[in-house]
Design a protein around this motif. Structure first.
Motif, mmCIF file in Angstrom:
data_model
loop_
_atom_site.group_PDB
_atom_site.id
_atom_site.type_symbol
_atom_site.label_atom_id
_atom_site.label_comp_id
_atom_site.label_asym_id
_atom_site.label_seq_id
_atom_site.Cartn_x
_atom_site.Cartn_y
_atom_site.Cartn_z
ATOM 1 N N UNK A 6 0.860 -1.194 0.000
ATOM 2 C CA UNK A 6 0.000 0.000 0.000
ATOM 3 C C UNK A 6 0.891 1.237 0.000
ATOM 4 N N UNK A 7 0.398 2.303 -0.662
ATOM 5 C CA UNK A 7 1.172 3.546 -0.762
ATOM 6 C C UNK A 7 0.283 4.728 -0.399
ATOM 7 N N UNK A 8 0.850 5.696 0.285
ATOM 8 C CA UNK A 8 0.118 6.922 0.664
ATOM 9 C C UNK A 8 0.572 8.046 -0.255
ATOM 10 N N UNK A 15 3.426 13.524 -4.564
ATOM 11 C CA UNK A 15 4.327 12.372 -4.536
ATOM 12 C C UNK A 15 3.881 11.395 -3.448
ATOM 13 N N UNK A 16 4.456 10.189 -3.490
ATOM 14 C CA UNK A 16 4.182 9.165 -2.471
ATOM 15 C C UNK A 16 5.092 9.423 -1.284
ATOM 16 N N UNK A 17 4.517 9.538 -0.103
ATOM 17 C CA UNK A 17 5.292 9.879 1.104
ATOM 18 C C UNK A 17 5.452 8.698 2.051
ATOM 19 N N UNK A 18 4.725 7.608 1.804
ATOM 20 C CA UNK A 18 4.785 6.497 2.754
ATOM 21 C C UNK A 18 4.300 5.224 2.054
ATOM 22 N N UNK A 19 4.882 4.081 2.424
ATOM 23 C CA UNK A 19 4.403 2.806 1.906
ATOM 24 C C UNK A 19 4.423 1.775 3.026
ATOM 25 N N UNK A 20 3.593 0.745 2.878
ATOM 26 C CA UNK A 20 3.549 -0.338 3.862
ATOM 27 C C UNK A 20 3.449 -1.665 3.125
ATOM 28 N N UNK A 21 4.160 -2.665 3.640
ATOM 29 C CA UNK A 21 4.124 -4.007 3.079
ATOM 30 C C UNK A 21 3.455 -4.943 4.079
ATOM 31 N N UNK A 22 2.429 -5.677 3.622
ATOM 32 C CA UNK A 22 1.642 -6.550 4.492
ATOM 33 C C UNK A 22 1.760 -7.992 3.981
ATOM 34 N N UNK A 23 1.782 -8.933 4.931
ATOM 35 C CA UNK A 23 1.932 -10.350 4.555
ATOM 36 C C UNK A 23 0.972 -11.205 5.382
#
Length: 870
Positions: A6-8, A15-23
């Motif tokens: 996911x990207x914020x 621009x994109x300021x934050x990303x998260x990786x989920x598993x």
């Protein structure tokens, strides 16, 4: 395992300021956030899964922040970070070797890795976007070969092949002689396609199994403007061609095995422009059934949907359902009324398009459309077929997204809407009946649906938002509890593919294994289950051969532009060729016996023929060449015995060559011209039955570097003067001179570098000459002073000035300025009435001009007196 990135996006910053990786390791019941394992401040941009080993994962960082990639070999549990010295634009994984990857950079460089991205090697620069391919032919030969389209130093496009670990100049190959059109290289399976435009027309070339390229042969007067390769399955090319008289439609053509000779399959298929300017053709290949296509054809400004089961040999309209959703009869009589479908598929893997089918559910097609005289964007409903398009049922009155679970044993439908929803529909009997289920307590704005690859499970994940400002919501839906057992053999039945009752399709009877619609059991992994037996060949198994057209009586007869005897042109006396009967079997048709012998091309002895239709051209189609560079000539012969013909080529510069047969010139005849000029290139082909000759006039030039316009600085009114364009180098080749005089808007065009001209108006007049040599145009402009009377005086200089004279225009201009300034200071004559011209050559000389002028009293002074004063 499910991985979600996911990207914020900050709209204020753009621009994109934050990303998260989920598993998730439990099919989406719980998710673990992995930001600490990839770096808390790392912003990720893309997630890739290796197509041949799902345990291998690659993450790309945001290039705006850093250029790195993260690699996992344990399904995304742990990662190693590697820094890059280039910015990745896209990746291409090898279809068989899990560690081989091609990376395309943002500055058009192509890199390769044999270690799943841990180390990279620069292959080539100036590579065209999306024009690089792994070489994967049916026989698996040369798996490490890379095909690419690259830009040359002078801006042309070239087709290159090289090994993925070495693409040096000595190693790389250029399979197509000469240049190709930009962005035209396509590599699909056993076929390679390129385009070359000459004379304002595109010409298409194909290489089958990496053999020599041959020009693709369409019907003579199709005159294509554009071509798209639809498929290269089953040793045959299916292509969409926009012809000279088409704007929003394309014609479908199908080829022989080599992809050279094409015959018409369907006319006027609708096309449209995609969001990125790409062309989208309304053609859909049905998954799971070879040779089955749906197409939207334009007829008298109406768009209608047609279906074929034999790869375009026969097309028919779709039979509309007999009843609507409520059981009311639908009065729709073919051919005046039929079912029409929207055929656009989705580029987004998480949303469905207008139509869907699956390899694992070969008889089921779900699509949106309407019943009537033509395809409409209004009153769209959803339809399903469970017998491969023979009969259709209406299932919803509004558009829905439909997913296939459990190999098509379960169909899931969600309404297409911009409003939040909480219900979905399930069908366990191929869309005959539907049950409503609630999947969330609060209505959800659905953004997409994630299903397991292969449709083997009964788990899906719906993702979306409760409101436009809320965070992502993931809803896991598991249907396993609906089933109490797995399917057994008795739960299946045989189903025979047919076209309106005709069981022999593509020369075979195909029987599929299908779950009985009334059985509610879980299928699990797809076990295939299609048996086939060949049919006896009938006329319906044969299409018209290249150059033949089907007439109203069903017979295939030669088109008006086609000479059937021309098929024997590529053979020699004593050999044999296949003499067409006017028919050819669709390549993947499996019929046997019957009329096969009657319709199949027959081997026939090659007739002896004198050479006819001889042509000589250059490989790039141009009539110009550069001095000192290779020119490749191609000799083409329409008819004649190729193997037993003597070829003589005279290059027009005193050099000639001879060849024992034409086949030895297939790769072209190369020659280098050492001088410039127009050369008469002649070719003579002769055999025992006759001869033919052809001529080409080739303009050989060298680059024009400089133009200097030489003419008098001052002249008398109404007196002819001579203007000469001096060139460097002085021998350039064929030139065109364009002369502009004063304020004239019409130029004078000549082939000579000198002209005479008369000025009738006193004052300062300009002359401009433009010299055109090939693609180069250079110009020079000079000014001439024109008066009724003037005086001039030759000037000489002390000999030592010659030692400093480089004899170039710039030096002469500077010395002229120095001399003029001295004359003006010494004589008091106004600056604008003194001209000094230092003349070319040695020894250094100049000419002084005194132009008529008035003194302070208004009286015109005698110029002779001024010269005495000087």
């Amino acid at each position: 395992v499910i991985l979600i990135l996911t990207k914020l996006y900050d709209y204020n910053l753009g621009s994109i300021t934050e990303s998260s990786l989920w598993r998730s390791t439990d099919y989406g019941t719980t998710y673990e956030k992995l930001n600490d394992k990839v770096g808390l401040k790392t912003i990720l941009s893309y997630l890739y899964v290796c197509p041949t080993n799902k345990r291998k994962i690659m993450l790309l960082t945001d290039p705006e922040v850093e250029s790195s990639l993260l690699i996992s070999s344990d399904e995304g549990a742990t990662y190693q970070k590697y820094r890059l010295n280039f910015y990745i634009h896209s990746l291409l994984f090898h279809p068989k070797q899990e560690d081989w990857i091609l990376a395309y950079s943002q500055d058009q460089k192509l890199f390769s890795s044999v270690e799943f991205g841990r180390r990279w090697l620069l292959l080539h620069e100036g590579v065209a976007p999306n024009r690089f391919y792994w070489s994967m032919m049916g026989n698996g030969r040369e798996p490490d070969l890379v095909h690419l389209e690259a830009k040359t130093v002078d801006g042309h496009a070239q087709y290159i092949t090289c090994k993925m670990q070495n693409c040096s100049e000595a190693i790389r190959n250029k399979p197509f002689p000469g240049y190709i059109d930009h962005n035209s290289l396509i590599v699909q399976g056993d076929y390679v396609f390129v385009q070359l435009t000459s004379g304002g027309r595109p010409h298409y070339y194909v290489s089958y199994r990496r053999n020599t390229f041959a020009q693709m042969k369409l019907p003579k007067y199709s005159l294509p403007k554009d071509m798209h390769v639809i498929s290269t399955d089953e040793n045959q090319v299916f292509a969409a061609v926009q012809e000279w008289n088409q704007n929003d439609t394309y014609n479908l053509y199908i080829s022989d095995t080599r992809g050279i000779y094409f015959t018409l399959a369907l006319e006027n298929v609708k096309s449209s422009q995609g969001l990125e300017g790409n062309v989208m053709i309304d053609l859909y290949e049905v998954a799971g059934i070879k040779g089955m296509f749906l197409a939207n054809k334009k007829i008298d400004n109406q768009v209608k949907t047609f279906i074929t089961y034999n790869k375009g040999r026969d097309w028919s309209l779709l039979q509309a359902p007999h009843t609507d959703l409520r059981g009311n009869p639908i009065h729709c009589l073919l051919p005046y009324c039929s079912l029409h479908l929207h055929l656009k598929v989705s580029d987004n893997p998480y949303t469905s398009g207008n139509i869907a089918s699956r390899d694992t559910a070969p008889s089921i097609i779900v699509a949106s459309g309407n019943v009537g005289t033509e395809l409409s964007d209004n009153d769209i409903s959803m339809f399903v077929t469970s017998d491969a398009g023979n009969t259709w049922r209406q299932i919803f009155e509004e558009e829905h997204s439909v997913l296939y679970l459990d190999q098509g044993g379960v169909l899931v439908a969600m309404k297409h809407t911009s409003l939040p929803i909480r219900h979905l529909w399930l069908s366990f009997d191929e869309g005959r009946s539907w049950s409503k289920y609630s999947f969330t307590s609060l209505p959800l704005f659905v953004d997409g649906v994630l299903g397991e690859p292969g449709e083997e499970t009964l788990i899906m994940t719906v993702f979306g938002h409760f409101s436009h400002r809320s965070e992502w919501q993931l809803v896991k839906i598991d249907y396993k509890s609906i089933f109490d057992r797995r399917c057994a053999e008795e739960d299946y039945r045989p189903w025979q593919l047919h076209s309106q009752g005709e069981a022999c399709i593509m020369g075979a009877k195909r029987i599929y294994r299908k779950r009985k619609s009334e059985k509610k059991c879980m299928q699990g992994r797809y076990a295939g289950g299609m048996t086939s037996e060949p049919c006896v060949c009938t006329e319906a198994d044969f299409d018209c051969d290249y150059g033949y057209e089907r007439h109203s009586n069903g017979q295939c007869l030669p088109a008006f532009w086609f000479n059937p005897s021309s098929l024997s042109k590529d053979c020699s006396l004593g050999q044999s060729y296949l003499n067409s009967t006017g028919y050819r079997k669709v390549v993947s048709n499996n019929c046997t016996d019957g009329v096969r012998e009657r319709y199949t091309a027959k081997p026939q002895q090659c007739p002896g023929k004198p050479p006819q239709g001889l042509r000589i051209i250059t490989s790039d189609g141009k009539l110009t060449a550069e001095q000192g560079h290779n020119v490749t000539f191609l000799v083409q012969l329409e008819e004649g015995d190729l193997q037993r013909s003597l070829i003589q080529v005279d290059f027009g510069d005193g050099i000639a060559v001879s060849y024992a047969n034409l086949s030895s010139t297939e790769d072209g005849i190369k020659h280098i011209y050492q001088n410039v000029g127009i050369f008469r290139v002649t070719v003579l082909v002769e055999n025992s039955l006759g001869s033919d000759n052809a001529v080409l006039y080739l303009h050989v030039t060298c680059p024009l570097e400089h133009v200097h316009l030489s003419l008098p600085f001052v002249t008398t009114k109404n007196k002819e003067i001579n203007a000469t364009a001096v060139l460097w180098p002085n021998q350039v080749g064929t030139l065109t001179y364009v002369w502009w005089f004063g304020n004239n808007t019409e130029p004078l065009i000549t082939l000579e570098g000198s002209i005479t001209f008369t000025f009738s108006v006193e004052g300062m007049n300009s002359i401009t000459v433009q010299v055109s040599a090939g693609n180069t145009i250079l110009q020079d402009t000079k000014t001439v002073a024109v008066y009724e009377k003037f005086q001039s005086l030759k000037l000489s200089f002390s000999p030592n000035l010659n030692d400093y004279n480089p004899d170039i225009p710039e030096w002469r201009r500077d010395i002229s300025r120095v001399v003029k300034r001295a004359v003006v200071e010494a004589t008091g004559i106004p600056n604008k009435h003194v001209l000094v011209a230092v003349l070319p050559g040695l020894p250094t000389t100049a000419e002084l001009f005194i132009l008529p002028y008035q003194d302070a009293t208004g009286q015109k002074k005698r110029t002779a007196a001024d010269l005495e004063q000087v």
